[in-house]
Design a protein around this motif. Structure first.
Motif, PDB file in Angstrom:
ATOM      1  N   ALA A 128       0.838  -1.214   0.000  1.00  0.00           N
ATOM      2  CA  ALA A 128       0.000   0.000   0.000  1.00  0.00           C
ATOM      3  C   ALA A 128       0.867   1.256   0.000  1.00  0.00           C
ATOM      4  O   ALA A 128       0.490   2.282  -0.560  1.00  0.00           O
ATOM      5  N   ILE A 129       2.056   1.159   0.610  1.00  0.00           N
ATOM      6  CA  ILE A 129       2.986   2.289   0.630  1.00  0.00           C
ATOM      7  C   ILE A 129       3.703   2.383  -0.717  1.00  0.00           C
ATOM      8  O   ILE A 129       3.849   3.453  -1.285  1.00  0.00           O
ATOM      9  N   ARG A 130       4.163   1.234  -1.216  1.00  0.00           N
ATOM     10  CA  ARG A 130       4.859   1.199  -2.509  1.00  0.00           C
ATOM     11  C   ARG A 130       4.581  -0.135  -3.197  1.00  0.00           C
ATOM     12  O   ARG A 130       4.969  -1.191  -2.703  1.00  0.00           O
ATOM     13  N   SER A 131       3.915  -0.061  -4.330  1.00  0.00           N
ATOM     14  CA  SER A 131       3.616  -1.276  -5.094  1.00  0.00           C
ATOM     15  C   SER A 131       4.918  -1.757  -5.744  1.00  0.00           C
ATOM     16  O   SER A 131       5.469  -1.073  -6.599  1.00  0.00           O
ATOM     17  N   ASP A 132       5.421  -2.913  -5.296  1.00  0.00           N
ATOM     18  CA  ASP A 132       6.702  -3.402  -5.802  1.00  0.00           C
ATOM     19  C   ASP A 132       6.727  -4.933  -5.761  1.00  0.00           C
ATOM     20  O   ASP A 132       5.815  -5.556  -5.214  1.00  0.00           O
ATOM     21  N   PHE A 133       7.781  -5.504  -6.309  1.00  0.00           N
ATOM     22  CA  PHE A 133       7.864  -6.958  -6.429  1.00  0.00           C
ATOM     23  C   PHE A 133       7.850  -7.667  -5.079  1.00  0.00           C
ATOM     24  O   PHE A 133       7.060  -8.590  -4.851  1.00  0.00           O
ATOM     25  N   GLU A 190      13.603  -7.083 -16.401  1.00  0.00           N
ATOM     26  CA  GLU A 190      14.292  -8.039 -17.270  1.00  0.00           C
ATOM     27  C   GLU A 190      15.792  -7.808 -17.361  1.00  0.00           C
ATOM     28  O   GLU A 190      16.556  -8.742 -17.563  1.00  0.00           O
ATOM     29  N   ASP A 191      16.224  -6.552 -17.206  1.00  0.00           N
ATOM     30  CA  ASP A 191      17.658  -6.281 -17.349  1.00  0.00           C
ATOM     31  C   ASP A 191      18.461  -6.635 -16.097  1.00  0.00           C
ATOM     32  O   ASP A 191      19.691  -6.626 -16.121  1.00  0.00           O
ATOM     33  N   SER A 192      17.785  -6.921 -14.990  1.00  0.00           N
ATOM     34  CA  SER A 192      18.500  -7.384 -13.783  1.00  0.00           C
ATOM     35  C   SER A 192      17.711  -8.540 -13.171  1.00  0.00           C
ATOM     36  O   SER A 192      17.124  -8.416 -12.107  1.00  0.00           O
ATOM     37  N   TRP A 193      17.692  -9.654 -13.872  1.00  0.00           N
ATOM     38  CA  TRP A 193      16.856 -10.805 -13.499  1.00  0.00           C
ATOM     39  C   TRP A 193      17.316 -11.432 -12.188  1.00  0.00           C
ATOM     40  O   TRP A 193      18.497 -11.604 -11.944  1.00  0.00           O
ATOM     41  N   ASP A 194      16.345 -11.768 -11.366  1.00  0.00           N
ATOM     42  CA  ASP A 194      16.606 -12.364 -10.061  1.00  0.00           C
ATOM     43  C   ASP A 194      15.922 -13.733 -10.022  1.00  0.00           C
ATOM     44  O   ASP A 194      14.868 -13.906 -10.632  1.00  0.00           O
ATOM     45  N   ASP A 195      16.511 -14.680  -9.292  1.00  0.00           N
ATOM     46  CA  ASP A 195      15.902 -16.020  -9.180  1.00  0.00           C
ATOM     47  C   ASP A 195      14.457 -15.962  -8.687  1.00  0.00           C
ATOM     48  O   ASP A 195      13.610 -16.740  -9.118  1.00  0.00           O
ATOM     49  N   SER A 196      14.192 -15.038  -7.766  1.00  0.00           N
ATOM     50  CA  SER A 196      12.831 -14.951  -7.218  1.00  0.00           C
ATOM     51  C   SER A 196      11.817 -14.538  -8.284  1.00  0.00           C
ATOM     52  O   SER A 196      10.630 -14.862  -8.179  1.00  0.00           O
ATOM     53  N   TYR A 197      12.263 -13.852  -9.339  1.00  0.00           N
ATOM     54  CA  TYR A 197      11.367 -13.529 -10.457  1.00  0.00           C
ATOM     55  C   TYR A 197      10.899 -14.839 -11.118  1.00  0.00           C
ATOM     56  O   TYR A 197       9.723 -14.999 -11.434  1.00  0.00           O
TER      57      TYR A 197
END
Length: 220
Positions: A89-94, A126-133
């Motif tokens: 609610a404060i910041r919509s993020d991954f 996409e330019d800094s892909w993380d395993d959690s993605y």
């Protein structure tokens, strides 16, 4: 009686401002301590520290997000989801949506998991892909399969032009196959991705190696 109304710039107002800065400093100190505790898997203590940080600074996004994760690791799934919702609610993020999704999966709430991971994947860079993605895409596919919606989602993607045009579309299709137990079809997408986008192909291969036949990846 009522407290006196202060004139702008009065001593008390300046004092209040200083107090606010000290509170922020204290919240930041607690947050940094909490992160250290969390990374050392001391989740009980970390959760207590993050709770104090957000009590001092209710809009402290990172502290809410970390609290959500610590509570998830403690098996306090309802509280974890609540903290992740506050962070989002404060910041919509991954990250808050991802943590939320993990807690929903732990509760076998597939509708909640689909909602959370659906939102999480919109924040993948996409330019800094993380395993959690990769896990977020996979868990979304798994949730859709458990809800009985995977076949429809797969069909729609197979018939969509954007799949052939966008590597991320192929990656998403592969994770839908994986969530639905169609390992051969996922592997076929991997072979196409190897030429189209080697980075995503590598991420997909890593994911395929991690997935046990039970479906859920431990401690993603």
């Amino acid at each position: 009686g009522r407290p006196p109304v202060l004139a702008p710039g009065s001593v008390s107002e300046a004092g209040a401002e200083q107090n606010e800065q000290e509170m922020s400093k204290e919240a930041l100190r607690l947050y940094n301590l909490g992160v250290k505790l969390s990374r050392n898997k001391k989740f009980w203590k970390a959760a207590e520290v993050f709770q104090e940080a957000v009590r001092i600074e209710p809009q402290f996004y990172e502290a809410h997000e970390e609290l959500g994760y610590a509570l998830y690791r403690l098996g306090k799934y309802v509280e974890s989801i609540s903290s992740s919702h506050q962070a989002a609610a404060i910041r919509s993020d991954f990250r808050p949506y991802y943590n939320m999704g993990l807690a929903y999966i732990a509760q076998k709430d597939w509708s909640g998991a689909n909602y959370a991971f659906e939102r999480a994947i919109t924040h993948c860079e996409e330019d800094s892909w993380d395993d959690s993605y990769s896990y977020a895409y996979y868990y979304r596919g798994l949730a859709l399969a458990r809800l009985g919606h995977a076949e429809t989602a797969i069909e729609e993607m197979e018939n969509s032009m954007q799949i052939t045009e966008m590597a991320i579309g192929r990656f998403e299709l592969a994770t839908l196959y994986l969530g639905n137990g169609k390992y051969k079809d996922a592997r076929a997408q991997y072979r196409i991705l190897k030429d189209a986008d080697p980075m995503l192909a590598k991420a997909l291969l890593k994911l395929m190696k991690k997935i046990p036949r039970t479906g859920v990846v431990a401690e993603a």
